[in-house]
Every structure is written in structure tokens, then in C-alpha cells.
Write a protein that holds these residues in place. Sequence first.
Motif, PDB file in Angstrom:
ATOM      1  N   GLU A   1       0.824  -1.212   0.000  1.00  0.00           N
ATOM      2  CA  GLU A   1       0.000   0.000   0.000  1.00  0.00           C
ATOM      3  C   GLU A   1       0.857   1.261   0.000  1.00  0.00           C
ATOM      4  O   GLU A   1       0.391   2.349  -0.359  1.00  0.00           O
ATOM      5  CB  GLU A   1      -0.947   0.006   1.203  1.00  0.00           C
ATOM      6  CG  GLU A   1      -0.285   0.198   2.554  1.00  0.00           C
ATOM      7  CD  GLU A   1       0.334  -1.077   3.123  1.00  0.00           C
ATOM      8  OE1 GLU A   1       0.934  -1.007   4.205  1.00  0.00           O
ATOM      9  OE2 GLU A   1       0.197  -2.137   2.476  1.00  0.00           O
ATOM     10  N   GLY A   2       2.138   1.119   0.382  1.00  0.00           N
ATOM     11  CA  GLY A   2       3.044   2.267   0.374  1.00  0.00           C
ATOM     12  C   GLY A   2       3.330   2.795  -1.024  1.00  0.00           C
ATOM     13  O   GLY A   2       3.778   3.938  -1.175  1.00  0.00           O
ATOM     14  N   LEU A   3       3.080   1.980  -2.049  1.00  0.00           N
ATOM     15  CA  LEU A   3       3.310   2.446  -3.425  1.00  0.00           C
ATOM     16  C   LEU A   3       2.434   3.650  -3.754  1.00  0.00           C
ATOM     17  O   LEU A   3       2.836   4.530  -4.515  1.00  0.00           O
ATOM     18  CB  LEU A   3       3.027   1.314  -4.422  1.00  0.00           C
ATOM     19  CG  LEU A   3       3.889   0.049  -4.326  1.00  0.00           C
ATOM     20  CD1 LEU A   3       3.475  -0.940  -5.409  1.00  0.00           C
ATOM     21  CD2 LEU A   3       5.371   0.382  -4.442  1.00  0.00           C
ATOM     22  N   ALA A   4       1.249   3.691  -3.204  1.00  0.00           N
ATOM     23  CA  ALA A   4       0.306   4.772  -3.514  1.00  0.00           C
ATOM     24  C   ALA A   4       0.750   6.112  -2.954  1.00  0.00           C
ATOM     25  O   ALA A   4       0.208   7.150  -3.342  1.00  0.00           O
ATOM     26  CB  ALA A   4      -1.089   4.421  -3.000  1.00  0.00           C
ATOM     27  N   ARG A   5       1.728   6.116  -2.050  1.00  0.00           N
ATOM     28  CA  ARG A   5       2.219   7.378  -1.480  1.00  0.00           C
ATOM     29  C   ARG A   5       3.475   7.876  -2.193  1.00  0.00           C
ATOM     30  O   ARG A   5       4.063   8.887  -1.795  1.00  0.00           O
ATOM     31  CB  ARG A   5       2.514   7.191   0.016  1.00  0.00           C
ATOM     32  CG  ARG A   5       1.276   6.851   0.844  1.00  0.00           C
ATOM     33  CD  ARG A   5       1.563   6.909   2.332  1.00  0.00           C
ATOM     34  NE  ARG A   5       2.472   5.845   2.755  1.00  0.00           N
ATOM     35  CZ  ARG A   5       2.096   4.639   3.133  1.00  0.00           C
ATOM     36  NH1 ARG A   5       0.802   4.326   3.101  1.00  0.00           N
ATOM     37  NH2 ARG A   5       2.970   3.735   3.520  1.00  0.00           N
ATOM     38  N   ALA A   6       3.906   7.166  -3.239  1.00  0.00           N
ATOM     39  CA  ALA A   6       5.145   7.515  -3.932  1.00  0.00           C
ATOM     40  C   ALA A   6       4.880   8.430  -5.125  1.00  0.00           C
ATOM     41  O   ALA A   6       3.783   8.444  -5.697  1.00  0.00           O
ATOM     42  CB  ALA A   6       5.847   6.248  -4.402  1.00  0.00           C
TER      43      ALA A   6
END
Length: 312
Positions: A60-65
Amino acid sequence: MHRVALAVTDGMLHYELSVALEVFGSDLSHVVDPWYDFALCGPAPVRVDRFRLEPDHGLEGLARADTVLVPGWADTDREPPADLVEAVRAAHAAGARVASLCTGAFVLGAAGLLDGRRATTHWAHTGELARRYPAATVDPDVLYVDNGDVLTSAGKAAAMDLCLHLVRLDHGSADANKIARRLVVPPHRDGGQAQFIATPVPEPGGGHPLGELFPWVLQRLDQPLTVEDLARRAGLSSRHLARHFKHLTGTTPLQWLHTQRIRRAQELLETTDATVDAVAGAAGMGTATTLRRHFQRTVGVPPDTYRRTFRP
């Protein structure tokens, strides 16, 4: 800081993963400041060949990149993990620039990000990529393809080319060249070059007919060099020179020389206050009018606009 997230999961290719880690995961703030804020994002501790990686965040951290990198996928005979595909799709929907390295293009294809776009991957897998994702236009003959928010690269060394291309987009040619020198790799290979480049550009003194020619040309870009001048310097006929250039760079001597002139102009626009006329002379373009015409065609913006981007 620009946030780069590297998507990791079991079954990824270690070389492409290592390239992304080396370029974006190293602390290079002493070379280019500010550098990237980097994170590994994966579902759990993952296996890459014989290595074990501990992600910093879940997928889910990909969406903050701001930029998401997807390394090569080893088993292209099966579909990539559904959670990885969904996370990459969500990151792109949230506004991230998504780039695949080598067979990571299959993840982008499964996420629907290649539909209606040009794409590439390792030449051995381009046929399968085109068969599986017919809405994409797969080009088997290029090093990388830049669609703006979706980028794909060919295999192995082309992954480094795409990573340096991203650095060039974000920080400019001068800083990208600093990183390339640190990594001891060629500073720029155009995405449109052929994948079948047999050897890298030779180092000076290596015994290759063009080994001394490249640095000689780069020191004389302000001069009106011709293909005949290059052939004479290399001690070759123009025909043999063209053959060596095609073998080493995937392009012609004239196109290679033109590319070097544009890169010199970019560096001068980024790092000096020289007038466009002076930059044109130093890059061997003659006049500001000629430079503007070729610069716009190659880079996509006029020299003055390009300068304002990197020297506000």
C-alpha cells in the motif's frame, strides 16, 4: 523530496532490482542535493534468488510515492501476484509515475497501464508481452519507452539507462552525468537505440578503432565536425566508421554527433548563464536559430524554457 518506491515480491530478477537500489536507494545527497526519499514496498519478507529482503512498507506504500519502480518478473509464464498488480494500478491512479525494468512490464500490462501505449521489455519476451496485452503497442527494438507517466525498459543494461533517464528528467543532464560517472556507466543512451548493442562504448586506449575517437569528438563539439572528419581521425573509411558506430551505439555517426551536441547544450543551459547564441556556438550548432530548431525537435521545449526549468 521526490519519493521513489521500489515494489518487491518473491520471484523478481536480482539484477534489475540491484540497479534500482544502486541508483535510487543509495544516499547520493553528497552528489545531488536533494536526492530521493526511497522505500522498499512489499507484502512481507521476500526472496530474490538467494537474497532475503525486508520491505520498509507494505504494498500500500506504493500509492504514497511519486515514482514507482517495478523490477523484472522472473516467471513470465504465469500471471504476476494479484496484490502487486492492484497496488501498482492504485499507485498510478493516485498520480505516481510508474516505470518497469525488463519483464516488470508484465506487471504493468496486467494492471492495464500499457493499454493504448507503446511499451518494451527484454527482446526475448516482447512477443509474449504483445500476445498477452494486445491493447499495447510493443516495440522490440528500443532500450526504453517514455510515455510520461508510464515507462518501460528492455532488459539488463537498459534498466540502468531508464533509471538514469528518470534522474535526468528530475534533476537535469548535468546531475545525471555525475551519477553516471560515479557508477562508471555511459552517461546517456537514447531510448530509441536498438536493444542489440553488442558491446558498450569502448574506453580510451582499449585497442578498439573508436576507443580514442569518442573523447576526441567530445572535446571538439564547438567545431564543425563532419562524418568525414570522424572517419579520418579514426583511420577508417566512412563506410567502416558507420559499421562500427552501428555495432557500438545502435545509431549512425551523424545522429550520435547530433545527440552529443544537444547534450552539451543541455549541460550549458543548466549550469551557466551563457546566452543561447553562446551555447549554440559551444555546442557546434552555429546560431541560436539552429539550436532552437534542433533543441525543440529533440528535447520537446525551447532552450529558454529548458533553462528556466533547471535555473529558476
